[in-house]
Scaffold this motif. Sequence first.
Motif, PDB file in Angstrom:
ATOM      1  N   PHE A  21      96.996  32.704 -26.880  1.00  0.00           N
ATOM      2  CA  PHE A  21      96.093  33.782 -26.456  1.00  0.00           C
ATOM      3  C   PHE A  21      95.251  34.360 -27.591  1.00  0.00           C
ATOM      4  CE2 PHE A  21      97.009  34.271 -22.016  1.00  0.00           C
ATOM      5  CZ  PHE A  21      98.276  33.733 -21.848  1.00  0.00           C
ATOM      6  N   CYS A  52      92.713  42.357 -33.275  1.00  0.00           N
ATOM      7  CA  CYS A  52      92.626  42.792 -31.851  1.00  0.00           C
ATOM      8  C   CYS A  52      94.004  42.998 -31.253  1.00  0.00           C
ATOM      9  CB  CYS A  52      91.871  41.728 -31.050  1.00  0.00           C
ATOM     10  SG  CYS A  52      92.863  40.242 -30.740  1.00  0.00           S
ATOM     11  N   ALA A  53      95.045  42.460 -31.893  1.00  0.00           N
ATOM     12  CA  ALA A  53      96.445  42.698 -31.499  1.00  0.00           C
ATOM     13  C   ALA A  53      96.875  41.967 -30.232  1.00  0.00           C
ATOM     14  CB  ALA A  53      96.726  44.194 -31.328  1.00  0.00           C
ATOM     15  N   THR A  54      96.033  41.071 -29.730  1.00  0.00           N
ATOM     16  CA  THR A  54      96.442  40.317 -28.534  1.00  0.00           C
ATOM     17  C   THR A  54      97.751  39.568 -28.797  1.00  0.00           C
ATOM     18  OG1 THR A  54      94.153  40.073 -27.880  1.00  0.00           O
ATOM     19  CG2 THR A  54      95.691  38.460 -26.990  1.00  0.00           C
ATOM     20  N   ALA A  56     100.165  40.382 -30.766  1.00  0.00           N
ATOM     21  CA  ALA A  56     101.314  41.304 -30.761  1.00  0.00           C
ATOM     22  C   ALA A  56     101.656  41.734 -29.341  1.00  0.00           C
ATOM     23  CB  ALA A  56     100.996  42.530 -31.612  1.00  0.00           C
ATOM     24  N   VAL A  57     100.596  41.887 -28.516  1.00  0.00           N
ATOM     25  CA  VAL A  57     100.844  42.270 -27.110  1.00  0.00           C
ATOM     26  C   VAL A  57     101.630  41.167 -26.414  1.00  0.00           C
ATOM     27  CG1 VAL A  57      99.690  42.568 -24.880  1.00  0.00           C
ATOM     28  CG2 VAL A  57      98.858  43.806 -26.899  1.00  0.00           C
TER      29      VAL A  57
END
Lengths: 76, 357, 220
Positions: A21, A52-54, A56-57
């Motif tokens: 992702f 953008c931290a995707t 980590a999400v």
Amino acid sequence: MKGHIHIDQELCKGCSLCIEFCPRGSIVIAKKLNIKGYYPADFVDKKECTGCATCAVMCPEAAIEVYRDEKADERK
Amino acid sequence: MKRLMSGNNAIGEAAVLAGCTCYFGYPITPQNELPEYMAKRLAAVPDGVFIQAESELAAINMVLGASVAGARAMTSSSSPGISLKQEGISFLAAQELPAVIVNMMRGGPGLGNISPAQSDYFQATRGGGHGDYKIIVLAPASVQELADTTALAFDLADMFRTPVMILGDGMLGQMMEPVTFPAKKKERHLAHADYVLTGAKGRPARLVKSLILDPKEAEDHNWKLYRKYQRIEQQEVRYETFMLDDAAMAVLAYGTAARIARGAIKRLREEGLKIGLIRPLTLWPFPNKIIQDTAKHLHDFFVFEMSTGQMVEDVKLALEGKARVHFYGRPGGVVPTPVELSRIISRHYYQSQKRKK
Amino acid sequence: MKKVYAEVLDEMDLREKAICVPPAGCAVLAYDYIDIDMVEAPHGRGAAVATGIKRVRPENLVFSYQGDGDLAAIGTAETLHAANRGEQITIFFVNNAVYGMTGGQMAPTSLLGQKTTTSPAGRDPGREGYPIKVCEVLAQLGAPAYLERVAVNKPAAIRNTKKAIAKAFQYQLRKTGFSLVEILSPCPTNWKLNSVESCAWIDDVMSKVFPLGVIKETTC
């Protein structure tokens, strides 16, 4: 906006959701095994990351910390 | 001040006066009067909680939740309903949570009927659930004693952080007798409240669990519980004796069966038969010592139960062959009269006398 | 999913009020990771234990976290009746269409034709009935205040899950009734798919049977 991430490779189980992702393809599977015998994710392409931290999400193990570089903003 | 009350109602009143604020029940004869009483009574108690659960099984799990949240919690049922609670009771024992469970026994097995019986003795004293655990089992024999043992049950549950069962039967629950209650409501004194879940504010998070994956740790936990049960066996045995000193035969019976036996013994004493009674009040811990001591001055024990014989095995275990054990039982909800029982006892008595000469 | 609710607890500053009832399933080990008060419930009894806790401690945030076997098979009655009484608790219902911890057996939410270790020829409606839509079932009851089905198979879905969790906690904090969030969650190990394929399977197949969205919502 520039950023970078830190992956705790000992928590990673190599599920590769972050790789799938990540919009910039900045993460790949490492060549080296971690203690548990998984090939963990590895943050390689430092330039592209926007923080953008995707990743980590998506990470089920909460193994990724995301940093957004203030300095980069000032330079612009 | 004496009040005329049914046994079921007396349990309810005693529980509230003992500081019980949470009751979770389910309809089943012959104990319906208890949930009905609590529905009214707890509505008038601050923080009082009454739920008629969707099943006896759900009820015991609500008790688990209320107990771990720090309340004095109780549930009640009758034989088949108590079977549904066994897993929950095992969890309460394993997680060392105080709770009071009332079983007003009825004829079994299966659907059985609604008349009084004593066929759940093994389930109560041997643990109907899984794992090595024990629960304290109290066997009252009157409405007054139902009330007194309810208060005792809550104190023992707190003291040892363990489930306690009150083992009554349909007759005790339904009959009415005068009963007196303590004047004032007792304040609860919880010695170690460090298990209570209140939200991890200003302290580390607490965890109350029984999943112990490492067998060695699980073993340690088992031996810890075992040591607790040993202490209970040393400290909490309770029984009553009646006309035992000069007896040549000791009758052993509890609850309603003990009342019938008392009547029979009085009759036989008038005919000169030297018969006494040992009435266990705690079925676990079982009163082994008084039985062993009694065996020093008599050779015949007569066990009477409203079942096909369960406590009789504990009597034999206590005696280890040092005396003869006679048994008479009536399962299925039959309640013999004292006269009937006296005839049976006297026959065993005379046979044993002949054997001695 | 545990990471997500832990984040919400922090963001809403609820960690110190929370009491969780983990299931007898994979998620039971949540207490090794999350620093809140927890008590284990026997398999299927989370809703009943949570009821007992909440009735004694109405000011605490009480929620159970259960899998599909735990909630929709053995725990059906406890779940349905806690919802029907309108208990002021929140239930997180993780639907991954199998019994995970025990090795991939058929669950009440397994899809038609889904092969599992106990429906080797694929779930057959004539023999094993249909997948149970828990939210829709509970929506027929008068008392439940908030029922939503979400997923954790992609970033947008996870963010939406976070919102639903926060909303469920709001319903509880405002004492407006029973809330349940059903979370479609991948189980690559037992679906015999890799993690990415599992996420896709949720979109392509599972969410067709278990549509996402708010199933019931009263004013909060």
